[in-house]
Design an enzyme around this catalytic site. Structure first.
Site, PDB file in Angstrom:
ATOM      1  N   TRP A  10       0.822  -1.227   0.000  1.00 35.67           N
ATOM      2  CA  TRP A  10       0.000   0.000   0.000  1.00 35.67           C
ATOM      3  C   TRP A  10       0.847   1.264   0.000  1.00 35.67           C
ATOM      4  O   TRP A  10       0.340   2.350  -0.230  1.00 35.67           O
ATOM      5  CB  TRP A  10      -0.933   0.008   1.224  1.00 35.67           C
ATOM      6  CG  TRP A  10      -1.984  -1.046   1.228  1.00 35.67           C
ATOM      7  CD1 TRP A  10      -2.174  -2.031   0.297  1.00 35.67           C
ATOM      8  CD2 TRP A  10      -3.022  -1.229   2.197  1.00 35.67           C
ATOM      9  NE1 TRP A  10      -3.252  -2.812   0.634  1.00 35.67           N
ATOM     10  CE2 TRP A  10      -3.794  -2.336   1.804  1.00 35.67           C
ATOM     11  CE3 TRP A  10      -3.370  -0.565   3.385  1.00 35.67           C
ATOM     12  CZ2 TRP A  10      -4.893  -2.792   2.534  1.00 35.67           C
ATOM     13  CZ3 TRP A  10      -4.453  -1.019   4.126  1.00 35.67           C
ATOM     14  CH2 TRP A  10      -5.212  -2.128   3.697  1.00 35.67           C
ATOM     15  N   HIS A  96      12.843  -2.248  -0.460  1.00 37.16           N
ATOM     16  CA  HIS A  96      12.102  -1.663  -1.584  1.00 37.16           C
ATOM     17  C   HIS A  96      12.942  -0.555  -2.217  1.00 37.16           C
ATOM     18  O   HIS A  96      13.636   0.175  -1.508  1.00 37.16           O
ATOM     19  CB  HIS A  96      10.752  -1.120  -1.108  1.00 37.16           C
ATOM     20  CG  HIS A  96       9.846  -0.830  -2.261  1.00 37.16           C
ATOM     21  ND1 HIS A  96       9.975   0.305  -3.011  1.00 37.16           N
ATOM     22  CD2 HIS A  96       8.838  -1.545  -2.821  1.00 37.16           C
ATOM     23  CE1 HIS A  96       9.064   0.283  -3.987  1.00 37.16           C
ATOM     24  NE2 HIS A  96       8.367  -0.832  -3.895  1.00 37.16           N
ATOM     25  N   SER A 214       3.948  -2.182 -11.935  1.00 37.04           N
ATOM     26  CA  SER A 214       2.785  -1.955 -12.814  1.00 37.04           C
ATOM     27  C   SER A 214       2.033  -3.239 -13.153  1.00 37.04           C
ATOM     28  O   SER A 214       1.521  -3.400 -14.260  1.00 37.04           O
ATOM     29  CB  SER A 214       3.213  -1.225 -14.088  1.00 37.04           C
ATOM     30  OG  SER A 214       3.726   0.051 -13.771  1.00 37.04           O
ATOM     31  N   GLY A 235       1.642  -2.505  -6.177  1.00 39.91           N
ATOM     32  CA  GLY A 235       1.455  -1.207  -5.537  1.00 39.91           C
ATOM     33  C   GLY A 235       0.064  -0.673  -5.821  1.00 39.91           C
ATOM     34  O   GLY A 235      -0.926  -1.050  -5.185  1.00 39.91           O
ATOM     35  N   GLY A 236      -0.027   0.195  -6.805  1.00 41.34           N
ATOM     36  CA  GLY A 236      -1.263   0.913  -7.118  1.00 41.34           C
ATOM     37  C   GLY A 236      -2.513   0.044  -7.156  1.00 41.34           C
ATOM     38  O   GLY A 236      -3.545   0.396  -6.558  1.00 41.34           O
TER      39      GLY A 236
END
Ligand code: 13P
Length: 251
Positions: A10, A96, A214, A235-236
């Site tokens: 997140w 990360h 992505s 992620g997103g």
């Protein structure tokens, strides 16, 4: 057999309320489903304990996104691996590229964090990956080898076997540009060979290697269909149940 894992990162998103809602929504969406992968969510520190309490942690593992490189004591603002473990979280994302780039985390610092995470019973999800210039120069294999060797190869075989690796090419993170499934497979095979050379075939074969950058509902299936891509670090698209579920269901 190695595990398949779809993990959400997140990052610094969601207020406490938003995070609770997202975690509970995912918990609800996964109820009664037969899954072919483990599911993990990497939430902000502030949400960990309440989320671990509110969801079925047998279905969704909870991860922190970082931990301190110190055991405990006078380190204002830091959160230790023991504190993370005491919330009910079972994983911690370490190394990360955002932490390496913005917070200057070195291989040596990460080595200490990995050791502390393991000592506290957490599973590190250890991130590696090259920047665009390195890929263009054909150095990506050497870069990931260096990252793995410098932070992880002093571990005993027993400890190394507890890790999850996440290959995240920096040029694919948050850019909408994904590595192709063939590019991901190629470097995952390479990483597995590097592990095999140090720890042997069995440990390399059993090591879960995730792809990140992505990843979304449209490209997940092709990526995870590759034999050496054992899931994703997202992620997103992990910030909404509607976007995260199709990735989980890509297996
Ligand atoms: P995106 O999925 O937003 O590209 O982020 C990937 C990532 O950095 C996960 O750790």
């Amino acid at each position: 057999m190695r595990k398949n894992i779809i993990a959400g990162n997140w990052k610094m998103n969601t207020t406490f309320e938003e995070g609770m809602e997202l975690a509970k929504g995912l918990n609800e969406a996964l109820k009664g489903k037969t899954l072919k992968c483990d599911v993990v969510i990497g939430t902000p520190f502030t949400h960990l304990a309440c989320i671990a309490d509110a969801i079925d942690t047998n279905v969704i593992g909870v991860a922190a996104q970082n931990c301190a490189d110190k055991d405990k004591g006078a380190y204002t603002g830091e959160v230790s691996a023991a504190m993370v473990a005491s919330t009910g979280a079972k994983y911690v994302i370490l190394g990360h590229s955002e932490r390496r780039a913005y917070y200057h985390e070195t291989a040596e610092i990460l080595k200490t964090k990995v050791n502390l995470a393991l000592a506290n019973g957490l599973t590190p999800i250890f991130c590696i990956g090259e920047v665009l210039e390195e890929r263009k120069a054909g150095k990506h294999f050497d870069v990931v080898d260096g990252q793995v060797k410098d932070s992880l190869f002093d571990l005993s075989a027993e400890d190394f076997a507890k890790l999850v690796i996440a290959y995240e090419p920096v040029w694919a993170i948050g850019t909408g540009v994904t590595a192709t499934a063939d590019e991901a497979e190629e470097i995952h095979v390479h990483i597995r060979c590097t592990i095999a050379a140090r720890y042997g075939e069995e440990i390399a074969d059993n090591c879960t290697i995730l792809y990140g950058g992505s990843m979304n509902g449209a490209n997940a299936k092709e990526l995870v269909s590759k034999p050496n891509v054992d899931g994703g670090l997202i992620g997103g698209a992990s910030l909404s149940v509607d976007k995260f579920m199709p990735i989980i269901e890509a297996f």
